[in-house]
Write a protein that holds these residues in place. Structure first.
Motif, short mmCIF file in Angstrom:
data_model
loop_
_atom_site.label_atom_id
_atom_site.label_comp_id
_atom_site.label_asym_id
_atom_site.label_seq_id
_atom_site.Cartn_x
_atom_site.Cartn_y
_atom_site.Cartn_z
N ASN A 160 0.80 -1.23 0.00
CA ASN A 160 0.00 0.00 0.00
C ASN A 160 0.84 1.28 0.00
OD1 ASN A 160 0.83 0.38 2.70
ND2 ASN A 160 -1.05 -0.49 3.54
N GLY A 315 -9.04 1.51 1.68
CA GLY A 315 -8.11 2.62 1.55
C GLY A 315 -7.23 2.70 2.79
N SER A 317 -4.68 5.07 3.26
CA SER A 317 -4.04 6.37 3.47
C SER A 317 -5.10 7.39 3.81
CB SER A 317 -3.27 6.78 2.20
OG SER A 317 -2.27 5.83 1.93
N ASN A 318 -5.42 7.45 5.09
CA ASN A 318 -6.53 8.28 5.56
C ASN A 318 -6.09 9.40 6.48
OD1 ASN A 318 -8.50 6.56 4.23
ND2 ASN A 318 -8.05 5.07 5.83
N ASN A 325 -7.15 7.23 -2.98
CA ASN A 325 -6.58 6.36 -1.97
C ASN A 325 -5.92 5.18 -2.67
OD1 ASN A 325 -6.09 5.14 0.65
ND2 ASN A 325 -7.81 6.37 1.40
N TYR A 326 -5.33 4.31 -1.87
CA TYR A 326 -4.64 3.15 -2.43
C TYR A 326 -4.88 1.95 -1.53
CZ TYR A 326 -1.06 1.00 -5.43
OH TYR A 326 -0.41 0.23 -6.35
#
Length: 396
Positions: A160, A315, A317-318, A325-326
């Motif tokens: 990620n 996701g 990456s928050n 997102n990834y």
């Protein structure tokens, strides 16, 4: 005398047996050498392609053709383009040349460089190994690759892009780090990071930073876990089981002079450089029809255990609120209407690529080009033909 000759003969037979055994280990590992359950192989989708009505196909074809002609007027796409619904191809086009000098046309069987869409394929192999309990998502990378110098990085963080590592193109071009006249490999890249004290770009797991180095390390993990080269492992786990007959990992030493070259927008060929032997983040060549087979297999119930499958599309990456997102080897755009667009784009030299998977509608959109253009990324707009996605097909 006869007894002495008998002893000599026995010694000769023993020597031949030893040499034969050594030779067997020196050869590539064959399917017969592996226990049947040693590799978690992909399975084709259990579903037969749906039989869409002629009226539906004709309507979509007309809409897609209109979009295609607006984006690539006068057959200006140098590449391949495919749209499928429920595994059934409803539109495909192949335009331009795989080799401009030889005027070799691109066809449905022409493998083009996937660039970073290769990351989705690498992630698929890693996920199958996790699903088979060959490794764990939250396993420390240095427990697998002993030389790996960043102690807090896990397999999940490579997938990620939260490892904090630097992209290899940012430090390998420094002469005190690497001689650019020499091609660098994945293993040499790992050794460089360990011995040249390459610092992290950011503290591990504090932010998302898209980084090719992550997937170069995942390729080494695949090799370590399977005992095969990345090229062999990808073939055995994914390509052969799915019948992806026009898909392969480029072997730099063997294939670099025969694979499809890439071009600038002005038709100038772009040669390979010292980074072109690194794989995992790139260097898979394929066709839209083969990628469709993989897409359908990834969306089949047999792909992964449900709990693991769910994690792929989360996701990670928050820390900053945003639409992009990834997940685990897949990009996503979070739309205002609650929908999520799952995709992966690629760009390496003159190769640009886009893969879009509308999971709920079971629609696959693929565009590949070996002549630089950002237009392949526009294929995502076709999602508006199949679901509630906020794209206008005439948008630039």
């Amino acid at each position: 005398m006869n007894f002495k000759k008998t002893i000599q003969l026995l010694n000769l037979v023993l020597l031949l047996l030893v040499l034969s055994s050594c030779k067997k280990h020196d050869n590539d590992i064959s399917d017969a050498d592996l226990p049947k359950d040693s590799l978690p192989m992909m399975h084709p989708s259990e579903k037969e392609p749906s039989k869409l009505t002629a009226a539906y196909i004709n309507k979509k074809k007309a809409e897609i053709e209109s979009f295609y002609n607006k984006n690539w007027p006068h057959n200006s796409l140098n590449g391949s383009f495919l749209v499928a619904k429920d595994g059934q191809i409803i539109y495909e086009r192949y335009e331009g040349y795989s080799n401009l000098r030889a005027k070799t046309p691109i066809t449905a069987d022409t493998p083009l460089h996937l660039a970073s869409v290769s990351k989705m394929v690498t992630a698929t192999a890693i996920l199958k190994l996790v699903n088979a309990n060959k490794l764990k998502l939250d396993q420390k990378v240095n427990s697998i690759l002993k030389e790996f110098p960043y102690p807090d990085v896990t397999v999940r963080m490579l997938l990620n892009h939260r490892s904090g590592m630097r992209s290899y193109s940012y430090f390998t071009d420094k002469k005190e780090i690497w001689d650019r006249h020499k091609t660098i490999t994945n293993q040499q890249l790992l050794t460089l990071m360990a011995t040249k004290h390459i610092a992290l770009e950011s503290k591990t797991n504090t932010r998302f930073a898209y980084c090719n180095t992550n997937y170069a390390m995942l390729a080494l993990i695949i090799e370590k876990i399977t005992g095969l080269s990345y090229k062999e492992a990808m073939s055995k786990i994914i390509f052969k089981p799915l019948g992806m007959t026009n898909t392969f990992v480029m072997d730099y030493d063997k294939d670099r002079k025969t694979v499809v070259p890439s071009y600038k927008g002005n038709n100038v060929e772009i040669g390979m450089d010292f980074l072109d032997a690194i794989y995992g983040d790139k260097n898979i060549y394929s066709t839209p029809r083969d990628i469709l087979k993989l897409d359908q297999a990834r969306n089949a119930p047999s792909f992964l255990e449900p709990s693991l499958y769910k994690q792929v599309f989360e996701g990670y990456s928050n820390e900053h609120k945003g639409k992009r997102n990834y997940g685990l080897g897949i990009r996503m755009t979070l739309l205002d209407n609650g929908e999520t667009l799952y995709y992966h784009n690629g760009w390496w030299h003159g190769n640009t690529s886009s893969y879009v998977s509308l999971r709920r509608e079971n629609v696959t959109l693929i565009c590949l080009s070996n002549k630089f253009s950002r237009k392949p990324y526009d294929i995502r707009k076709l999602s508006a033909l199949f679901g509630d996605y906020p794209f206008e097909l005439g948008d630039e």
